[in-house]
Design an enzyme around this catalytic site. Structure first.
Site, mmCIF file in Angstrom:
data_model
loop_
_atom_site.group_PDB
_atom_site.id
_atom_site.type_symbol
_atom_site.label_atom_id
_atom_site.label_comp_id
_atom_site.label_asym_id
_atom_site.label_seq_id
_atom_site.Cartn_x
_atom_site.Cartn_y
_atom_site.Cartn_z
ATOM 1 N N GLY A 18 0.689 -1.167 0.050
ATOM 2 C CA GLY A 18 -0.111 -0.090 -0.021
ATOM 3 C C GLY A 18 0.798 1.363 0.053
ATOM 4 N N ARG A 36 1.987 -1.448 6.078
ATOM 5 C CA ARG A 36 2.274 -0.232 6.750
ATOM 6 C C ARG A 36 1.159 0.453 7.029
ATOM 7 N NH1 ARG A 36 7.714 1.426 7.135
ATOM 8 N NH2 ARG A 36 8.028 -0.094 5.230
ATOM 9 N N CYS A 61 23.912 -3.703 23.985
ATOM 10 C CA CYS A 61 25.508 -3.616 23.729
ATOM 11 C C CYS A 61 25.706 -3.415 22.195
ATOM 12 C CB CYS A 61 26.149 -4.668 24.489
ATOM 13 S SG CYS A 61 25.710 -4.573 26.159
#
Ligand SMILES: *Cc1c(COP(=O)(O)O)cnc(C)c1O
Length: 417
Positions: free
Chosen positions: A239, A276, A342
């Site tokens: 989309g 999304r 880390c």
């Protein structure tokens, strides 16, 4: 449009204060708005009303069972890219005849599973894969419905990692080879050619790449039909993009307005696979400030969410707006916002101007509903965060925060130790 908003300086998800959710379930926590999710599915439905279409939600953007269940109840289909996603989609009640299956590395087991459930079609990424589907279908004494994923060689003008439709990419079949490949496919005994597929990339903020690539595909469709190869489904892939910062992506209705006229009298059923734009702005990630560390060059706001919870900033340099959950009148600082992992690549924002926050206060990372939790990992042995859905005044846990025991589930110590 979404349903995260400030009331008297406090961030709410629909009618629930975000602080309430954080107090109930701890942090980091993903929060999704039912109203926003629903609204976004409906926006696509409306954009294509009057034209035969199937909205196949791209499960990889967010694969939580409750979210898939909601989309299933709204009549959506699914775009899956693995056997695991197919399992999730079916389990959530999404009808198999509304499921399309893409991905360059489908295994024979995954292919068999999809054939068994009679999915709408495979979006085939190579001739090698096509042969494998033909072979598996023959073993099951059936025909597998397929579309070839055609790579139209159009630049979507997005981030290189989420751009997929150029010659240099691993996806699809080059458009120059399409006719030859369709001829071969249509002659295969256990293959039924039903569609054409393309997907040129994600976070598209302009209409023109959609239109240009569609025009190329439509020219191909006409040629195929003239050769007697019938195409029923035209799948245009993902989309539109979303607003993370100041992007102005087109609305689904604009997409509809621009592409439906091109499809007039084509007799095809349109398939679209938005991910999304459905879930992105329907979710936030809420995190707690741990330390404000003064480095020798810059400030670091260290929070309890990290790249294992939301990896987009680390891998795409993606921008997410970050808001204090409770607004204050304190001054602004310039700081990196980083997690406890880390790795120097563990950041949620770089050089961000943000209102000073104190230890224990909450921040909301906005637009985190897509490619957020679904890309989460356990790196640094961090349990994955909780997920919560809000509907009006109600809210519910849709995934428990992982525990330390979850971290070692499935691991075993061999006898020789
Ligand atoms: C990722 C993907 C999508 C979803 O794209 P969005 O930009 O999230 O809408 C659709 N189709 C395919 C094949 C994909 O790989």
């Amino acid at each position: 449009m979404n349903h995260f908003h400030f009331i008297k300086g406090r961030l709410y998800a629909e009618e629930v204060a975000v602080t309430t959710i954080a107090e109930t379930f701890g942090t980091p926590v993903y929060i999704y708005s039912h109203a926003t999710l629903t609204r976004h599915i409906k926006a696509y439905e409306r954009a294509f009303t009057g034209f035969p279409h199937v909205i196949c939600f791209a499960v990889k953007a967010n694969s939580n069972a409750a979210i898939l269940k909601l989309f299933s109840s709204l009549g959506a289909g699914a775009d899956v890219v693995s056997g695991g996603e197919l399992f999730r989609a079916l389990k959530a009640g999404i009808k198999a005849d509304r499921i399309v299956y893409a991905g360059v590395g489908k295994t024979s087991e995954e292919i068999a599973l999809a054939i068994k459930h009679r999915i709408l079609m495979f979006n085939v990424e190579s001739m090698e894969e096509l042969q494998e589907i033909d072979r598996v279908a023959a073993g099951m004494k059936t025909k597998a419905p397929i579309a070839l994923r055609i790579n139209p060689d159009i630049d979507p003008q997005t981030h290189p990692y989420i751009s997929t439709g150029l010659k240099k990419h691993k996806f699809g079949i080059p458009i120059e080879k399409a006719i030859e490949c369709y001829r071969i496919a249509s002659a295969m005994k256990n293959i039924k050619v039903v569609g054409i597929h393309k997907h040129i990339g994600s976070q598209l903020t302009k209409i023109s790449p959609f239109v240009d690539s569609l025009k190329r595909i439509l020219a191909l469709l006409r040629e195929l039909r003239s050769l007697g190869i019938d195409i029923k489904y035209l799948d245009i892939g993902g989309g539109v993009g979303i607003t993370y910062n100041d992007e102005r992506p087109p609305h689904p209705s604009e997409l509809g307005k621009n592409i439906l006229p091109l499809l007039k009298n084509s007799g095809i059923t349109l398939v679209i696979e938005p991910g999304r734009s459905i879930v992105g702005n329907a979710g936030i990630l809420v995190t707690k400030a741990l330390y404000l560390k003064q480095g020798s060059d810059k400030k670091f706001l260290i929070v309890d969410a990290a790249m294992n919870d939301l990896i987009r900033p680390s891998i795409y340099g993606a921008y997410h707006r970050i808001e204090p959950v409770v607004k204050t009148k304190r001054g602004k600082i310039l700081s990196d916002i980083v997690g406890p992992i880390c790795e120097s690549g563990d950041f949620l924002a770089k050089d961000r101007e943000i209102t000073q926050v104190k230890q224990g206060e909450l921040l909301a990372i906005m637009s985190a509903g897509a490619y957020g939790f679904s890309m989460a990992s356990n790196y640094n042995s961090r349990p994955k965060p909780a997920e919560v859905m809000v509907k009006g005044k109600d809210f519910a846990l849709i995934r428990k925060r992982e525990t330390y025991l979850d971290l070692i589930r499935g691991e075993s110590i061999p006898d020789f130790l």
